[in-house]
Design a protein around this motif. Structure first.
Motif, PDB file in Angstrom:
ATOM      1  N   ALA A  91      -4.219   2.504   2.758  1.00  0.00           N
ATOM      2  CA  ALA A  91      -4.423   2.095   1.370  1.00  0.00           C
ATOM      3  C   ALA A  91      -4.009   3.202   0.404  1.00  0.00           C
ATOM      4  O   ALA A  91      -3.419   2.940  -0.650  1.00  0.00           O
ATOM      5  CB  ALA A  91      -5.891   1.714   1.162  1.00  0.00           C
ATOM      6  N   ARG A  92      -4.307   4.441   0.760  1.00  0.00           N
ATOM      7  CA  ARG A  92      -3.918   5.563  -0.103  1.00  0.00           C
ATOM      8  C   ARG A  92      -2.401   5.646  -0.238  1.00  0.00           C
ATOM      9  O   ARG A  92      -1.876   5.917  -1.319  1.00  0.00           O
ATOM     10  CB  ARG A  92      -4.457   6.873   0.480  1.00  0.00           C
ATOM     11  CG  ARG A  92      -5.943   7.101   0.238  1.00  0.00           C
ATOM     12  CD  ARG A  92      -6.416   8.298   1.024  1.00  0.00           C
ATOM     13  NE  ARG A  92      -7.789   8.671   0.705  1.00  0.00           N
ATOM     14  CZ  ARG A  92      -8.546   9.444   1.469  1.00  0.00           C
ATOM     15  NH1 ARG A  92      -8.053   9.942   2.600  1.00  0.00           N
ATOM     16  NH2 ARG A  92      -9.774   9.737   1.104  1.00  0.00           N
ATOM     17  N   ARG A  93      -1.697   5.434   0.860  1.00  0.00           N
ATOM     18  CA  ARG A  93      -0.234   5.484   0.813  1.00  0.00           C
ATOM     19  C   ARG A  93       0.312   4.408  -0.117  1.00  0.00           C
ATOM     20  O   ARG A  93       1.239   4.647  -0.889  1.00  0.00           O
ATOM     21  CB  ARG A  93       0.362   5.315   2.222  1.00  0.00           C
ATOM     22  CG  ARG A  93       0.152   6.498   3.143  1.00  0.00           C
ATOM     23  CD  ARG A  93       1.203   6.536   4.238  1.00  0.00           C
ATOM     24  NE  ARG A  93       1.340   5.270   4.936  1.00  0.00           N
ATOM     25  CZ  ARG A  93       0.654   4.922   6.020  1.00  0.00           C
ATOM     26  NH1 ARG A  93      -0.235   5.775   6.525  1.00  0.00           N
ATOM     27  NH2 ARG A  93       0.852   3.764   6.602  1.00  0.00           N
ATOM     28  N   VAL A  94      -0.263   3.227  -0.016  1.00  0.00           N
ATOM     29  CA  VAL A  94       0.206   2.144  -0.877  1.00  0.00           C
ATOM     30  C   VAL A  94      -0.070   2.461  -2.343  1.00  0.00           C
ATOM     31  O   VAL A  94       0.790   2.269  -3.210  1.00  0.00           O
ATOM     32  CB  VAL A  94      -0.457   0.807  -0.480  1.00  0.00           C
ATOM     33  CG1 VAL A  94      -0.071  -0.299  -1.465  1.00  0.00           C
ATOM     34  CG2 VAL A  94      -0.075   0.416   0.935  1.00  0.00           C
ATOM     35  N   VAL A  95      -1.269   2.955  -2.624  1.00  0.00           N
ATOM     36  CA  VAL A  95      -1.642   3.259  -4.010  1.00  0.00           C
ATOM     37  C   VAL A  95      -0.719   4.310  -4.619  1.00  0.00           C
ATOM     38  O   VAL A  95      -0.402   4.265  -5.812  1.00  0.00           O
ATOM     39  CB  VAL A  95      -3.111   3.725  -4.069  1.00  0.00           C
ATOM     40  CG1 VAL A  95      -3.441   4.309  -5.433  1.00  0.00           C
ATOM     41  CG2 VAL A  95      -4.049   2.572  -3.757  1.00  0.00           C
ATOM     42  N   SER A  96      -0.268   5.258  -3.795  1.00  0.00           N
ATOM     43  CA  SER A  96       0.594   6.328  -4.307  1.00  0.00           C
ATOM     44  C   SER A  96       2.037   5.886  -4.498  1.00  0.00           C
ATOM     45  O   SER A  96       2.850   6.635  -5.042  1.00  0.00           O
ATOM     46  CB  SER A  96       0.547   7.529  -3.348  1.00  0.00           C
ATOM     47  OG  SER A  96       1.095   7.186  -2.078  1.00  0.00           O
ATOM     48  N   THR A  97       2.367   4.681  -4.040  1.00  0.00           N
ATOM     49  CA  THR A  97       3.729   4.170  -4.197  1.00  0.00           C
ATOM     50  C   THR A  97       3.993   3.829  -5.662  1.00  0.00           C
ATOM     51  O   THR A  97       3.134   3.246  -6.329  1.00  0.00           O
ATOM     52  CB  THR A  97       3.930   2.897  -3.344  1.00  0.00           C
ATOM     53  OG1 THR A  97       3.626   3.199  -1.988  1.00  0.00           O
ATOM     54  CG2 THR A  97       5.357   2.399  -3.448  1.00  0.00           C
ATOM     55  N   PRO A  98       5.195   4.180  -6.189  1.00  0.00           N
ATOM     56  CA  PRO A  98       5.500   3.829  -7.586  1.00  0.00           C
ATOM     57  C   PRO A  98       5.376   2.327  -7.823  1.00  0.00           C
ATOM     58  O   PRO A  98       5.795   1.522  -7.002  1.00  0.00           O
ATOM     59  CB  PRO A  98       6.955   4.302  -7.747  1.00  0.00           C
ATOM     60  CG  PRO A  98       7.114   5.393  -6.722  1.00  0.00           C
ATOM     61  CD  PRO A  98       6.268   4.970  -5.559  1.00  0.00           C
ATOM     62  N   GLN A  99       4.758   1.966  -8.943  1.00  0.00           N
ATOM     63  CA  GLN A  99       4.552   0.578  -9.351  1.00  0.00           C
ATOM     64  C   GLN A  99       3.761  -0.228  -8.310  1.00  0.00           C
ATOM     65  O   GLN A  99       3.981  -1.421  -8.134  1.00  0.00           O
ATOM     66  CB  GLN A  99       5.895  -0.100  -9.627  1.00  0.00           C
ATOM     67  CG  GLN A  99       6.657   0.539 -10.780  1.00  0.00           C
ATOM     68  CD  GLN A  99       7.957  -0.165 -11.070  1.00  0.00           C
ATOM     69  OE1 GLN A  99       8.567  -0.770 -10.190  1.00  0.00           O
ATOM     70  NE2 GLN A  99       8.384  -0.101 -12.328  1.00  0.00           N
ATOM     71  N   ALA A 100       2.845   0.446  -7.633  1.00  0.00           N
ATOM     72  CA  ALA A 100       2.013  -0.245  -6.641  1.00  0.00           C
ATOM     73  C   ALA A 100       1.089  -1.238  -7.335  1.00  0.00           C
ATOM     74  O   ALA A 100       0.576  -0.966  -8.430  1.00  0.00           O
ATOM     75  CB  ALA A 100       1.191   0.764  -5.856  1.00  0.00           C
ATOM     76  N   PRO A 101       0.851  -2.387  -6.723  1.00  0.00           N
ATOM     77  CA  PRO A 101      -0.090  -3.358  -7.292  1.00  0.00           C
ATOM     78  C   PRO A 101      -1.525  -2.918  -7.013  1.00  0.00           C
ATOM     79  O   PRO A 101      -1.749  -1.978  -6.241  1.00  0.00           O
ATOM     80  CB  PRO A 101       0.250  -4.636  -6.526  1.00  0.00           C
ATOM     81  CG  PRO A 101       0.666  -4.129  -5.175  1.00  0.00           C
ATOM     82  CD  PRO A 101       1.421  -2.857  -5.449  1.00  0.00           C
ATOM     83  N   PRO A 102      -2.511  -3.560  -7.616  1.00  0.00           N
ATOM     84  CA  PRO A 102      -3.908  -3.275  -7.249  1.00  0.00           C
ATOM     85  C   PRO A 102      -4.119  -3.528  -5.758  1.00  0.00           C
ATOM     86  O   PRO A 102      -3.655  -4.539  -5.223  1.00  0.00           O
ATOM     87  CB  PRO A 102      -4.708  -4.252  -8.108  1.00  0.00           C
ATOM     88  CG  PRO A 102      -3.801  -4.608  -9.242  1.00  0.00           C
ATOM     89  CD  PRO A 102      -2.411  -4.573  -8.688  1.00  0.00           C
TER      90      PRO A 102
END
Length: 433
Positions: A377-388
């Protein structure tokens, strides 16, 4: 008792409150029992001290805070009926509570049984939740400001004097240098109060930590006198652990850890809010309690069973795509994708290696057993323009807190409640839009 106090008893305040007798006197004013004309009810009337009422800006601060206090409707907070000014005297008319202050109880009983102390603190935290939601910070939480009613084995707590600290701040600033005093009671003041800084709701959590420390051990973490030494303890010394002071008691480690977290020197090091503290507090004594069981105003409940699949009726815009990584749903349960699709969400199956995050407006992660879901989840959140990102996981407060601190939009405890899941996803979509 002063002549001024004697003269007020028997008089009528603002033409509608006949003062019958003095109930008590403190740092902010004198409290009288009074009879309200017209309604024929007995109330408590607090008349602020003259030096407070005549300080610059006091009337405006008083009116602002009194209006806020009147909006605080909670069974654990003393209700404010009326407020005003009479011949220069500022007053509040409040609910008259019959009981004993926590100060009087602890003076007579000493430290309280751990279960009773936790019960009282949890009730106070419920009130803090409601007050903080309105932007009201108590600033002077201490035993004299908590009233107990009922039997000591099962007490009901009432919190007094909400918001009045803001009213008296201006009046006391001029006295700080002259007398070495700051507003508040040194034994229960947060470090930021000791420094004269602006405070927020986390200052109340610090004071709650001091209060709970005293209820369990019989004394606040840094004693009560002298004031300079007490305040030095708040600012520089680590608080003594509960189990060290009372080794003969069976104090849960989780309870001790929570008190120490509340007593962190810096506000950002303390728990996030009063609700988090209350949940941790209840779980410290009953680890089987789950987060979803203890919503505001509820008591302890039995472990909830896994909900059965059901038809959920939500108004869901079908054009909004929701990504789902659904690797860990147990056999026979309603999976994340199935639950969302059943109410009309457009579900987009994803994998941990999926890079199509730009095509979705929210992502729900239900990880496989043994996988590091939080890291994913942390990796996804750190992705540019990540969704909630919404993460499903074990019903554990520590894990949930770490997830929220990592930037996860929301955390969904297991067993999966389809209705709760769909509501949280809908909320995430509204936030993203």
């Amino acid at each position: 008792m002063s002549t001024e106090l004697d003269e007020r008893v028997g008089s009528t305040l603002a033409g509608r409150f006949r003062l019958l007798r003095v109930l008590g006197q403190g740092g902010t004013g004198t409290v009288y029992e009074a009879r309200q004309h017209g309604l024929s009810r007995h109330v408590a009337v607090k008349v602020l001290h003259a030096h407070i009422a005549t300080s610059p800006g006091a009337v405006a601060r008083f009116q602002r805070e009194a209006m806020l206090m009147a909006r605080l409707h909670h069974p654990g907070a003393v209700h404010v009926y009326d407020f005003g000014e009479d011949k220069g005297a500022l007053f509040l008319a409040m609910e008259h509570v019959h009981g004993e202050t926590l100060e009087a109880v602890t003076f007579r009983e000493g430290s309280l049984p751990v279960s009773v102390a936790v019960d009282v603190a949890a009730q106070v935290l419920e009130v803090l939740e409601a007050a903080h939601a309105l932007g009201i910070v108590h600033r002077d939480l201490k035993p004299p400001n908590v009233m107990l009613t009922g039997e000591l084995s099962s007490p009901r707590a009432k919190v007094l004097d909400f918001g009045l600290a803001q009213v008296v701040d201006g009046a006391l600033q001029a006295r700080i240098t002259a007398s070495g005093l700051v507003h508040g009671t040194p034994a229960y003041m947060s470090p930021e109060q000791c420094r004269g800084e602006r405070v927020d709701a986390r200052a109340d959590l610090y004071s709650l930590g001091c209060l709970l420390h005293e209820l369990i051990t019989g004394q606040p973490p840094f004693g009560t006198t002298p004031a300079a030494e007490v305040m030095s303890g708040h600012l520089y010394r680590p608080p003594p652990p509960l189990r060290q002071l009372r080794p003969q008691l069976d104090i849960p480690r989780a309870l001790e850890a929570l008190v120490l977290d509340c007593l962190a020197k810096r506000p950002e090091q303390r728990p996030e809010n009063a609700q988090v503290v209350r949940l941790r507090l209840l779980r410290a004594l009953s680890p089987s309690i789950t987060l979803s069981q203890v919503s505001r105003g509820e008591g302890k409940k039995k472990e909830r069973p896994a909900p059965a699949p059901q038809s959920l009726a939500l108004d869901v815009p079908p054009e909004l795509p929701v990504g789902v990584i659904d690797a860990g749903a147990p056999p026979g349960s309603m999976g994340v994708g199935t639950a969302l699709a059943s109410v009309g969400f457009r579900v987009v199956p994803c994998t941990e290696a999926d890079t199509r995050l730009g095509d979705i407006l929210a992502l729900v992660i239900f990880p496989a057993p043994g996988s590091d879901a939080l890291e994913l989840a942390r990796r996804v959140v750190s992705t540019p323009q990540a969704p909630p990102v919404l993460l499903c996981g074990e019903d554990d407060l520590t894990v949930m807190t770490r997830a929220i601190e990592s930037g996860i939009y929301d955390y969904i405890p297991l067993p999966l409640d389809p209705l709760e899941l769909c509501r949280k996803v809908a909320r995430a979509l509204r936030a993203h839009r």
